[in-house]
Scaffold this motif. Structure first.
Motif, PDB file in Angstrom:
ATOM      1  N   PRO A   6      59.785  24.598  -1.844  1.00  0.00           N
ATOM      2  CA  PRO A   6      60.628  25.070  -3.290  1.00  0.00           C
ATOM      3  C   PRO A   6      61.759  24.291  -4.152  1.00  0.00           C
ATOM      4  O   PRO A   6      61.684  23.218  -3.869  1.00  0.00           O
ATOM      5  N   LEU A   7      61.446  24.618  -5.506  1.00  0.00           N
ATOM      6  CA  LEU A   7      61.608  24.769  -6.279  1.00  0.00           C
ATOM      7  C   LEU A   7      63.675  23.731  -5.891  1.00  0.00           C
ATOM      8  O   LEU A   7      64.278  23.731  -6.854  1.00  0.00           O
ATOM      9  N   ILE A   8      63.796  25.197  -5.825  1.00  0.00           N
ATOM     10  CA  ILE A   8      65.441  25.346  -5.596  1.00  0.00           C
ATOM     11  C   ILE A   8      65.758  26.674  -4.547  1.00  0.00           C
ATOM     12  O   ILE A   8      65.718  27.357  -4.169  1.00  0.00           O
ATOM     13  N   THR A   9      66.971  26.153  -3.712  1.00  0.00           N
ATOM     14  CA  THR A   9      67.408  27.520  -2.583  1.00  0.00           C
ATOM     15  C   THR A   9      69.046  26.683  -2.708  1.00  0.00           C
ATOM     16  O   THR A   9      68.809  25.799  -3.086  1.00  0.00           O
ATOM     17  N   PHE A  77      78.467  27.168  -2.531  1.00  0.00           N
ATOM     18  CA  PHE A  77      77.997  27.191  -2.172  1.00  0.00           C
ATOM     19  C   PHE A  77      77.117  26.355  -1.868  1.00  0.00           C
ATOM     20  O   PHE A  77      77.327  25.093  -2.810  1.00  0.00           O
ATOM     21  N   THR A  78      75.864  25.459  -0.896  1.00  0.00           N
ATOM     22  CA  THR A  78      74.992  24.512  -1.154  1.00  0.00           C
ATOM     23  C   THR A  78      73.526  25.168  -1.976  1.00  0.00           C
ATOM     24  O   THR A  78      73.348  26.396  -1.859  1.00  0.00           O
ATOM     25  N   VAL A  79      73.181  24.145  -2.921  1.00  0.00           N
ATOM     26  CA  VAL A  79      72.419  24.238  -3.270  1.00  0.00           C
ATOM     27  C   VAL A  79      71.484  23.108  -3.170  1.00  0.00           C
ATOM     28  O   VAL A  79      71.663  21.916  -3.881  1.00  0.00           O
ATOM     29  N   THR A  80      70.243  22.904  -3.056  1.00  0.00           N
ATOM     30  CA  THR A  80      69.142  21.858  -3.164  1.00  0.00           C
ATOM     31  C   THR A  80      68.043  22.582  -4.038  1.00  0.00           C
ATOM     32  O   THR A  80      67.672  23.542  -3.968  1.00  0.00           O
ATOM     33  N   TYR A  81      68.389  21.353  -5.118  1.00  0.00           N
ATOM     34  CA  TYR A  81      67.277  21.590  -6.565  1.00  0.00           C
ATOM     35  C   TYR A  81      66.451  20.006  -6.167  1.00  0.00           C
ATOM     36  O   TYR A  81      67.112  19.305  -6.617  1.00  0.00           O
ATOM     37  N   TRP A  82      65.271  20.451  -8.243  1.00  0.00           N
ATOM     38  CA  TRP A  82      65.259  19.630  -8.369  1.00  0.00           C
ATOM     39  C   TRP A  82      66.108  18.627  -9.210  1.00  0.00           C
ATOM     40  O   TRP A  82      65.552  19.437  -9.944  1.00  0.00           O
ATOM     41  N   GLN A  89      64.672  16.003  -4.316  1.00  0.00           N
ATOM     42  CA  GLN A  89      65.380  17.249  -4.110  1.00  0.00           C
ATOM     43  C   GLN A  89      66.647  16.652  -3.643  1.00  0.00           C
ATOM     44  O   GLN A  89      66.419  15.593  -3.145  1.00  0.00           O
ATOM     45  N   LYS A  90      67.794  17.037  -4.547  1.00  0.00           N
ATOM     46  CA  LYS A  90      69.353  16.450  -3.973  1.00  0.00           C
ATOM     47  C   LYS A  90      70.207  18.008  -4.019  1.00  0.00           C
ATOM     48  O   LYS A  90      69.656  19.028  -4.165  1.00  0.00           O
ATOM     49  N   SER A  91      71.088  18.129  -2.838  1.00  0.00           N
ATOM     50  CA  SER A  91      72.109  18.942  -2.594  1.00  0.00           C
ATOM     51  C   SER A  91      73.067  18.607  -2.894  1.00  0.00           C
ATOM     52  O   SER A  91      74.044  17.558  -3.127  1.00  0.00           O
ATOM     53  N   ALA A  92      74.215  19.725  -3.385  1.00  0.00           N
ATOM     54  CA  ALA A  92      75.216  19.729  -4.118  1.00  0.00           C
ATOM     55  C   ALA A  92      76.346  20.757  -3.533  1.00  0.00           C
ATOM     56  O   ALA A  92      75.661  21.631  -3.188  1.00  0.00           O
ATOM     57  N   ARG A  93      77.681  21.451  -3.912  1.00  0.00           N
ATOM     58  CA  ARG A  93      78.208  22.073  -3.772  1.00  0.00           C
ATOM     59  C   ARG A  93      78.396  22.917  -5.466  1.00  0.00           C
ATOM     60  O   ARG A  93      78.400  22.427  -6.217  1.00  0.00           O
ATOM     61  N   TYR A  94      77.897  24.436  -5.185  1.00  0.00           N
ATOM     62  CA  TYR A  94      77.591  24.874  -6.518  1.00  0.00           C
ATOM     63  C   TYR A  94      78.682  26.230  -6.731  1.00  0.00           C
ATOM     64  O   TYR A  94      78.784  25.885  -5.201  1.00  0.00           O
ATOM     65  N   TYR A  95      79.711  26.055  -7.784  1.00  0.00           N
ATOM     66  CA  TYR A  95      79.913  27.774  -7.289  1.00  0.00           C
ATOM     67  C   TYR A  95      78.295  28.460  -8.702  1.00  0.00           C
ATOM     68  O   TYR A  95      78.609  28.149 -10.002  1.00  0.00           O
ATOM     69  N   ALA A  96      78.371  30.720  -8.622  1.00  0.00           N
ATOM     70  CA  ALA A  96      78.122  30.102  -9.624  1.00  0.00           C
ATOM     71  C   ALA A  96      78.933  31.374 -10.886  1.00  0.00           C
ATOM     72  O   ALA A  96      79.576  31.918 -10.537  1.00  0.00           O
ATOM     73  N   ALA A  97      78.476  30.753 -11.916  1.00  0.00           N
ATOM     74  CA  ALA A  97      79.747  31.375 -13.050  1.00  0.00           C
ATOM     75  C   ALA A  97      79.494  32.466 -12.985  1.00  0.00           C
ATOM     76  O   ALA A  97      79.832  33.308 -13.483  1.00  0.00           O
ATOM     77  N   ASP A  98      78.437  33.020 -13.595  1.00  0.00           N
ATOM     78  CA  ASP A  98      77.348  35.090 -13.835  1.00  0.00           C
ATOM     79  C   ASP A  98      75.913  34.741 -12.925  1.00  0.00           C
ATOM     80  O   ASP A  98      75.429  33.952 -12.976  1.00  0.00           O
ATOM     81  N   HIS A  99      75.532  35.830 -12.819  1.00  0.00           N
ATOM     82  CA  HIS A  99      74.641  36.147 -12.978  1.00  0.00           C
ATOM     83  C   HIS A  99      74.169  37.562 -13.427  1.00  0.00           C
ATOM     84  O   HIS A  99      74.567  38.911 -13.052  1.00  0.00           O
TER      85      HIS A  99
END
Length: 125
Positions: A6-9, A77-82, A89-99
């Motif tokens: 996947p490109l992003i999880t 939450f954890t995001v795994t991204y390209w 692939q890297k994994s880090a903690r994120y939050y969602a500003a808006d969706h």
């Protein structure tokens, strides 16, 4: 280049390259004590570079859109991204500003757009 899947999880919900219509990784610099002198020269201390992500999907079915919307409602939450700088692939903690979610009909959702903000600075910088 091979296909990245996947490109992003996001918090356990994966998106393949076929499900993503836009993927933007912004390396945001955070500074402290920034000042300019009378000559216009700046002095500042770089706190870190934060890899923030903007992702937009193509059309999703109801279940996938619902899972994605639920996933970004957690505080952190954890995001795994390209990561384009390391080509890995890297994994880090994120939050969602808006969706945002566009409804097409009762069975399909249009584009889901999510702004993800890194909690911590990138570890490789």
């Amino acid at each position: 280049m091979s296909v990245i899947n996947p490109l992003i999880t996001i918090n356990g919900v994966s998106l393949t390259t076929g499900q993503v219509s836009d993927y933007t990784l912004t390396y945001s610099k955070l500074w402290k004590n920034a000042n300019r002198d009378m000559n216009g020269d700046i002095t500042a201390t770089l706190i870190g570079i934060y890899p923030n992500i903007s992702v937009a999907t193509s059309i999703l079915d109801f279940a996938h859109a619902q899972a994605l919307s639920t996933a970004v409602n957690d505080d952190y939450f954890t995001v795994t991204y390209w990561d384009t700088q390391t080509s890995s692939q890297k994994s880090a903690r994120y939050y969602a500003a808006d969706h945002d979610i566009k409804l097409l009909n009762e069975c399909k959702y249009g584009q889901v757009t999510i702004q993800l903000v890194a909690v911590s600075k990138a570890s490789y910088i």
